[in-house]
Design an enzyme around this catalytic site. Structure first.
Site, short mmCIF file in Angstrom:
data_model
loop_
_atom_site.label_atom_id
_atom_site.label_comp_id
_atom_site.label_asym_id
_atom_site.label_seq_id
_atom_site.Cartn_x
_atom_site.Cartn_y
_atom_site.Cartn_z
N LYS A 52 -17.54 22.46 7.71
CA LYS A 52 -17.73 21.35 6.76
C LYS A 52 -16.38 20.80 6.33
CE LYS A 52 -22.20 23.16 5.39
NZ LYS A 52 -22.97 24.03 4.50
N GLN A 96 -22.41 27.29 -1.08
CA GLN A 96 -22.91 27.84 0.17
C GLN A 96 -23.86 29.02 -0.10
OE1 GLN A 96 -22.16 26.55 3.32
NE2 GLN A 96 -23.67 28.00 4.08
N ASP A 119 -26.25 18.47 -1.39
CA ASP A 119 -27.18 19.27 -0.59
C ASP A 119 -28.63 18.86 -0.86
OD1 ASP A 119 -26.14 21.03 1.28
OD2 ASP A 119 -25.74 22.62 -0.18
#
Ligand code: NAP
Length: 292
Positions: A52, A96, A119
């Site tokens: 990412k 994460q 997200d």
């Protein structure tokens, strides 16, 4: 049979985003800034976060990686999230997953400012998605929609079977495929580990989206001719012939299912790279919203 080439499409998307970033730079404005928090040192999570950050560099975004130890307390993580929520330089950030057991995942997801939740995991954003309101769509389902869209795969009136009901893939995917619009307007069946006679269900599907994480679960006999197959699964399988000692395997028995499918995603090179591209897209969107 057509390969739904996520590697190529994600590259196209990254080029489009890079062009947008160039326009922003030319105007002398602040470029999008994505931050990622990682707690602990799980190998797969570190690889994902690393990809990412690299993708941010590729398109010209600023990025910040916050690495916290495996023994980080819930309070420490919540404080870090508050800091990022309040930092005007950061347009969007992700935490994460998975998190170590001492940290309550739900509390963490609720702590993220929905306007920075690129997200799309916060209940506010998930709710907006379910109500067809403008929001951040979780990156993996968003990537699948984009892939179907760019290949012109018809979804209207089709029977879509989703395998797996996780909050990050299966559940949102089932909502999105059933929404009004394109891609959408599908009749959706959501299956999970308690589903009985799954072969009977999958063999009636025009589109199968498999997100369970069981290597080679979906076999040719479970699929009808000309079905569209989207394989979300990513499982590391030991393979001493590879320099890393493992290889990545999807949920689909690709060698045999691809002979029957009309469209199919490979693993790797299908849904995985799309996920990262759509995270960048959500960050660009977040920046636009913040500067409006
Ligand atoms: P998850 O949280 O691991 O849950 C798996 C789901 O599969 C659950 O809903 C489970 O049912 C269902 N399931 C398990 N065994 C089953 C069976 N025999 N028949 C039918 N359903 C079954 O799911 P996830 O986080 O979405 O991950 C799924 C896979 O996608 C993993 O391999 C993951 O690494 C991969 N993934 C890939 C990407 C990408 O970018 N490509 C992104 C995210 C995840 P229950 O709910 O009943 O337990």
């Amino acid at each position: 049979m057509t390969i739904l080439d996520g590697k190529k499409v994600s590259n196209d998307i990254k080029n489009e985003i890079a062009a947008e970033v160039q326009k922003i730079k030319d105007k002398g404005e602040k470029v999008p800034h994505l931050a990622a928090i990682i707690v602990g040192n799980d190998g797969a999570s570190l690889t994902y976060v690393g990809s990412k950050v690299k993708a941010c560099e590729r398109v010209g975004f600023e990025s910040t990686l916050v690495q916290m130890s495996n023994t980080t307390s819930e309070i420490e993580l919540l404080e870090k999230i508050k800091e990022l929520n309040e930092n005007p330089e950061i347009d969007g950030f992700i935490v994460q997953l998975p998190l170590p057991p001492q940290i309550n995942e739900q509390k963490v997801l609720l702590a993220v400012n929905p306007d920075k939740d690129v997200d799309g995991f916060h209940p506010t954003n998930f709710g907006k998605m379910a109500l067809d309101m403008s929001t951040f769509i979780p990156a993996t389902p968003f990537g699948i929609l984009e892939l179907l869209d760019r290949y012109g795969v018809e979804t209207k009136g089709k029977h879509t079977v989703v395998i797996g009901r996780s909050h990050i893939v299966g559940r949102p995917m089932s909502i999105l495929m059933g929404r009004k619009g394109f891609p959408g307007n599908s009749t959706v069946t959501l299956t999970h580990s308690h589903t009985k006679n799954i072969t009977q269900i999958t063999s009636q599907a025009d589109i199968i989206i498999s997100a369970l994480g069981v290597p080679n679960f979906l076999k040719a006999e479970m699929v009808k001719d000309d079905a569209v197959i989207v394989d979300v699964g990513i499982t590391r399988v030991t393979d001493e012939t590879r320099p890393r000692g493992y290889r990545i395997v999807g949920d689909v028995d690709f060698a045999n299912v691809s002979k029957k499918a009309s469209y199919i995603t490979p693993v790797p090179g299908g849904v995985g790279p799309m996920t990262i591209a759509m995270l960048l897209k959500n960050t660009l969107l977040a920046r636009e919203r913040h500067t409006r």
